[in-house]
Design a protein around this motif. Structure first.
Motif, short mmCIF file in Angstrom:
data_model
loop_
_atom_site.label_atom_id
_atom_site.label_comp_id
_atom_site.label_asym_id
_atom_site.label_seq_id
_atom_site.Cartn_x
_atom_site.Cartn_y
_atom_site.Cartn_z
N VAL A 102 1.04 -1.39 -38.32
CA VAL A 102 1.60 -2.46 -39.15
C VAL A 102 3.09 -2.62 -38.85
CG1 VAL A 102 2.16 -3.15 -41.53
CG2 VAL A 102 -0.09 -2.19 -40.99
N LEU A 103 3.79 -1.52 -38.71
CA LEU A 103 5.23 -1.59 -38.38
C LEU A 103 5.45 -2.19 -36.99
CD1 LEU A 103 6.49 1.82 -39.81
CD2 LEU A 103 6.73 -0.47 -40.81
N ALA A 104 4.54 -1.91 -36.06
CA ALA A 104 4.65 -2.49 -34.71
C ALA A 104 4.44 -4.00 -34.75
CB ALA A 104 3.64 -1.83 -33.78
N VAL A 105 3.50 -4.43 -35.59
CA VAL A 105 3.29 -5.87 -35.79
C VAL A 105 4.54 -6.50 -36.39
CG1 VAL A 105 1.98 -7.58 -37.09
CG2 VAL A 105 0.78 -5.69 -35.97
N ARG A 106 5.10 -5.83 -37.40
CA ARG A 106 6.33 -6.33 -38.03
C ARG A 106 7.44 -6.49 -37.00
NH1 ARG A 106 9.82 -1.95 -40.98
NH2 ARG A 106 10.16 -1.56 -38.75
N ASP A 107 7.64 -5.49 -36.17
CA ASP A 107 8.72 -5.54 -35.19
C ASP A 107 8.50 -6.63 -34.15
OD1 ASP A 107 9.86 -3.43 -36.53
OD2 ASP A 107 9.22 -1.90 -35.10
N ALA A 108 7.23 -6.85 -33.78
CA ALA A 108 6.92 -7.91 -32.81
C ALA A 108 7.22 -9.28 -33.41
CB ALA A 108 5.46 -7.82 -32.38
N LEU A 109 6.92 -9.45 -34.69
CA LEU A 109 7.22 -10.71 -35.37
C LEU A 109 8.72 -10.93 -35.50
CD1 LEU A 109 4.49 -10.55 -38.15
CD2 LEU A 109 4.68 -12.34 -36.40
N ILE A 110 9.45 -9.87 -35.82
CA ILE A 110 10.92 -9.99 -35.93
C ILE A 110 11.53 -10.38 -34.59
CG2 ILE A 110 13.05 -8.68 -36.30
CD1 ILE A 110 11.57 -7.09 -38.45
N LYS A 111 11.07 -9.76 -33.53
CA LYS A 111 11.60 -10.08 -32.20
C LYS A 111 11.30 -11.52 -31.82
CE LYS A 111 11.63 -8.44 -27.42
NZ LYS A 111 11.09 -7.42 -26.46
N THR A 112 10.14 -12.00 -32.22
CA THR A 112 9.74 -13.37 -31.90
C THR A 112 10.46 -14.38 -32.78
OG1 THR A 112 7.54 -12.54 -31.29
CG2 THR A 112 7.75 -14.92 -31.65
N ASP A 113 10.68 -14.02 -34.03
CA ASP A 113 11.25 -14.93 -35.02
C ASP A 113 12.31 -14.20 -35.86
OD1 ASP A 113 11.70 -16.95 -36.94
OD2 ASP A 113 9.94 -16.35 -38.13
N PRO A 114 13.50 -13.96 -35.30
CA PRO A 114 14.53 -13.19 -36.01
C PRO A 114 14.91 -13.77 -37.37
CG PRO A 114 15.11 -13.50 -33.70
CD PRO A 114 13.93 -14.39 -33.95
N GLU A 115 14.77 -15.08 -37.52
CA GLU A 115 15.13 -15.71 -38.79
C GLU A 115 14.23 -15.24 -39.94
OE1 GLU A 115 15.14 -19.90 -38.33
OE2 GLU A 115 16.76 -19.94 -36.86
N GLY A 116 13.06 -14.76 -39.62
CA GLY A 116 12.13 -14.32 -40.65
C GLY A 116 12.19 -12.83 -40.94
N GLU A 117 13.19 -12.14 -40.44
CA GLU A 117 13.23 -10.68 -40.54
C GLU A 117 13.12 -10.19 -41.98
OE1 GLU A 117 15.96 -6.80 -39.28
OE2 GLU A 117 16.49 -8.81 -38.55
N THR A 118 13.86 -10.80 -42.90
CA THR A 118 13.82 -10.35 -44.29
C THR A 118 12.40 -10.45 -44.86
OG1 THR A 118 16.12 -11.01 -44.65
CG2 THR A 118 14.75 -10.73 -46.60
N THR A 119 11.75 -11.56 -44.58
CA THR A 119 10.38 -11.76 -45.06
C THR A 119 9.43 -10.73 -44.45
OG1 THR A 119 10.69 -14.13 -45.40
CG2 THR A 119 8.43 -13.36 -45.09
N TYR A 120 9.53 -10.54 -43.14
CA TYR A 120 8.63 -9.62 -42.46
C TYR A 120 8.80 -8.18 -42.96
CZ TYR A 120 8.13 -13.57 -39.24
OH TYR A 120 7.90 -14.81 -38.69
N ARG A 121 10.03 -7.79 -43.18
CA ARG A 121 10.26 -6.42 -43.66
C ARG A 121 9.73 -6.24 -45.09
NH1 ARG A 121 13.05 -3.20 -40.41
NH2 ARG A 121 14.30 -4.12 -38.73
N ALA A 122 9.96 -7.21 -45.93
CA ALA A 122 9.49 -7.12 -47.32
C ALA A 122 7.97 -7.11 -47.38
CB ALA A 122 10.05 -8.28 -48.14
N ASN A 123 7.33 -7.98 -46.62
CA ASN A 123 5.87 -8.04 -46.62
C ASN A 123 5.25 -6.77 -46.03
OD1 ASN A 123 5.93 -10.57 -47.76
ND2 ASN A 123 5.48 -11.68 -45.86
N ALA A 124 5.87 -6.24 -44.98
CA ALA A 124 5.35 -5.00 -44.38
C ALA A 124 5.46 -3.85 -45.37
CB ALA A 124 6.11 -4.68 -43.10
#
Length: 324
Positions: A146-168
């Motif tokens: 799950v954390l690896a998925v989160r990190d891949a999403l952050i790298k692809t879409d840095p603007e969504g980092e806060t959302t991705y971290r909170a959801n993860a």
């Protein structure tokens, strides 16, 4: 280069050109993200973490065996157009590995299962230097994916980092509650009954994490053959240890399990099918069992109850279907 590989490469190149992906357009211009995942488990993790910032497609749906799956032209087109492609790795998608290793040279592709530390992986019984890929069977390991998925999403879409971290964080907290439930109910199975016999060897991580002896008719990959000698060995085990329940799997034909039951009964040992477990794929989309948490809840609840332990029929959240 083989004709098949040449044809695949040509299809991929043409699709990339058609999709306009060599034009240098920024990924940030496309919202929501277009994410393609191989398995339903990875797709569920991506949906949980991305929320409404991504549209996620799973290539392999309910009942589909990832060990033997081969990509279609529509799969190639979907992956060529995706902002992010997530695959498991660890030789789970054995027939797709060469394709993904080639695709990652030109597209945003991440093998999230390989985030699991090698020290935590189980060796592959058939292929030297490979590992058992079924890490999702132990939620304690799946948190890393799950954390690896989160990190891949952050790298692809840095603007969504806060959302991705909170959801993860939220999803991992839910998985932690599932782990507590699994520990609580699994220990109620009598020690002499803690033998999990299934269609193929997909539950070793579950066995290691929750103290069950795991036996599979086929090997780690469903591509392996179950010979007569293996069936005879397991019939002997069932009779000698008085095993009363064996399990079928949603993505594996049950003929070998039926052969075991018939062989044991011919020798006077009554054995029943304890139920259908989700091994390499989740349940139907839109159902609780069609989520990762629901899949694992179904499995551990069914195993516990079938082997003589105590678990609520509805599972740890009371959401399991009555047939579970």
């Amino acid at each position: 280069m083989s004709l098949v590989r040449t044809t695949r490469a040509l299809i991929l190149t043409i699709t990339l050109l058609t999709a306009g992906l060599f034009s240098g357009l920024s990924l940030a211009q496309a919202k929501p993200l277009n994410v393609v995942a191989t398995t339903s488990m990875i797709a569920d993790a991506a949906r949980q973490v991305a929320g409404d910032r991504a549209e996620v497609r799973a290539l392999m749906g309910p009942g589909v065996d990832p060990h033997s799956y081969r990509q279609t032209r529509s799969d190639i087109a979907a992956m060529a157009r995706a902002d992010l492609v997530l695959w498991h790795g660890l030789y789970l998608e054995a027939q797709l590995e060469e394709f993904f290793l080639d695709l990652e040279k030109r597209r945003n592709v991440v093998a999230v299962g390989e985030a699991i530390d090698k020290a935590q992986r189980l060796s592959h019984a058939t292929y030297k230097g490979r590992y058992d890929p079924h890490v999702w069977m132990d939620p304690q390991l799946w948190e890393t994916v799950v954390l690896a998925v989160r990190d891949a999403l952050i790298k692809t879409d840095p603007e969504g980092e806060t959302t991705y971290r909170a959801n993860a964080d939220k999803h991992i907290a839910e998985i932690a509650k599932l782990i507590d439930y699994m520990k609580a109910v699994s220990v109620t199975v009598p020690e002499t009954s803690r033998v999990l016999l299934t269609a193929h060897d997909a539950f070793s991580y579950f066995g290691r994490g929750y103290d069950f002896e795991v036996l599979g008719i086929q090997g780690i990959s469903t591509e392996s053959e179950a010979g007569l000698r293996r069936v005879e060995e397991l019939v002997n085990t069932i009779v000698d240890r008085k095993i009363s329940a064996v399990f079928v799997e949603s993505s594996v034909p049950e003929r070998n399990v039926r052969a075991l039951i018939e062989g044991a009964e011919a020798r006077g040992q009554k054995v029943v099918i304890g139920g259908t477990l989700f091994s390499d794929a989740m349940g139907e989309p839109g159902t609780y069992e069609g989520t990762y948490i629901g899949m694992i809840d179904h499995n551990v609840t069914l195993i516990t109850r079938a082997l003589g332990g105590n678990a609520p029929e509805g599972g740890f959240q009371g959401k399991l279907a009555a047939a579970s």
